[in-house]
Design a protein around this motif. Structure first.
Motif, PDB file in Angstrom:
ATOM      1  N   UNK A  60     -67.608   1.556  24.217  1.00 58.30           N
ATOM      2  CA  UNK A  60     -68.643   1.866  22.724  1.00 58.30           C
ATOM      3  C   UNK A  60     -69.973   1.337  22.886  1.00 58.30           C
ATOM      4  N   UNK A  61     -70.090   0.348  23.442  1.00 57.16           N
ATOM      5  CA  UNK A  61     -71.535  -0.424  23.369  1.00 57.16           C
ATOM      6  C   UNK A  61     -72.426   0.507  24.502  1.00 57.16           C
ATOM      7  N   UNK A  62     -71.412   0.782  25.835  1.00 48.93           N
ATOM      8  CA  UNK A  62     -72.229   1.339  26.781  1.00 48.93           C
ATOM      9  C   UNK A  62     -72.614   2.786  26.278  1.00 48.93           C
ATOM     10  N   UNK A  63     -71.845   3.471  25.397  1.00 53.14           N
ATOM     11  CA  UNK A  63     -72.052   4.956  25.231  1.00 53.14           C
ATOM     12  C   UNK A  63     -73.191   4.746  23.896  1.00 53.14           C
ATOM     13  N   UNK A  64     -73.103   3.731  23.287  1.00 53.11           N
ATOM     14  CA  UNK A  64     -74.217   3.848  22.409  1.00 53.11           C
ATOM     15  C   UNK A  64     -75.673   3.411  23.182  1.00 53.11           C
TER      16      UNK A  64
END
Length: 265
Positions: A60-64
């Motif tokens: 999630x952090x990477x996608x964001x």
């Protein structure tokens, strides 16, 4: 009756700190985010199959990081329409699952992704972060934001109502309550959090009727109280782990939370 600590939710949308673009973090996260980013929906669906195990927080952090970086570069309706599946299917549901699990707060309100550009033409049409606010019964608020820079956690009373601001300054000026306030600020700062005077720029001079040379004059110039903690990288793998960690960071500001609840409310 406890009044809300912020007059409008949009107050929490303006980060008071000029966080720099963190290239090392982006370089680290980009390989993780690549399968999640539009243009490769087949692999995105494969990664989505992990939802049942909740092991998505780092993804999630990477996608964001990837999505909001590209949105900053192309903040247009065409980009949003072409790529909103990442926001709707990956970022928002995972973010919602994390904040819903944060103990001590309920009724989270996630900001809509669109900016109100009617009176601020310099803004792009879309927010370059996802954020949510909630409030405790004692009036202390909390804000959680996820952007290309990672998680930003904010707590306190960043925009107190006029009567609350009057009570805040009166308590800071009082000997015992004011001393306790300075002690609470110091204890929270020792956790690595940043403590500042809320959403608006502080006054240039100590306001009347307080002594212009008051020993706590700096704090009397504040227009609120806010605590911020920035998490640029995370080690969490599950939603519950992320919720518990964020709750721990929020609790580090408890000395100020307790002071605000007692003296401002």
């Amino acid at each position: 009756n406890v009044k809300p600590c912020f007059q409008t939710s949009s107050a929490w949308e303006r980060s008071p700190l000029p966080w720099a673009f963190d290239l090392p973090m982006i370089r680290t996260l980009m390989p993780l985010a690549a399968p999640l980013f539009p243009g490769d929906l087949e692999r995105m669906e494969a990664i989505s199959s992990h939802r049942g195990r909740d092991i998505v927080t780092r993804a999630l952090v990477a996608a964001a990081a990837t999505f909001f970086t590209q949105l900053e570069m192309d903040n247009s309706r065409s980009f949003w329409q072409s790529n909103r599946a990442v926001y709707d299917q990956e970022i928002r549901p995972s973010f919602a699952a994390i904040i819903d699990g944060i103990a001590g707060f309920a009724g989270w309100r996630i900001y809509r992704p669109h900016n109100d550009t009617r009176f601020q033409s310099n803004k792009g049409p879309y927010k370059t972060f996802i954020g949510a606010v909630a409030e405790r019964d004692d009036g202390v608020g909390v804000f959680v934001q996820l952007s290309k820079r990672g998680f930003l956690i904010g707590t306190g009373m960043p925009m107190p109502a006029p009567d609350q601001l009057s009570k805040l300054r009166a308590a800071i000026a009082a000997e015992d309550a004011g001393t306790a306030f300075v002690d609470a600020v110091s204890r929270v700062q020792q956790t690595g959090s940043v403590v500042h005077g809320g959403r608006w720029e502080a006054l240039k001079r100590v306001p009347k009727p307080f002594d212009s040379k008051h020993s706590r004059g700096e704090y009397l110039c504040w227009k609120g109280v806010e605590v911020n903690y920035r998490l640029r990288t995370v080690e969490w793998s599950e939603y519950a782990e992320a919720s518990a960690a964020i709750a721990t960071y929020i609790s580090q500001a408890e000395p100020l939370h307790a002071w605000l609840a007692t003296h401002v409310g």
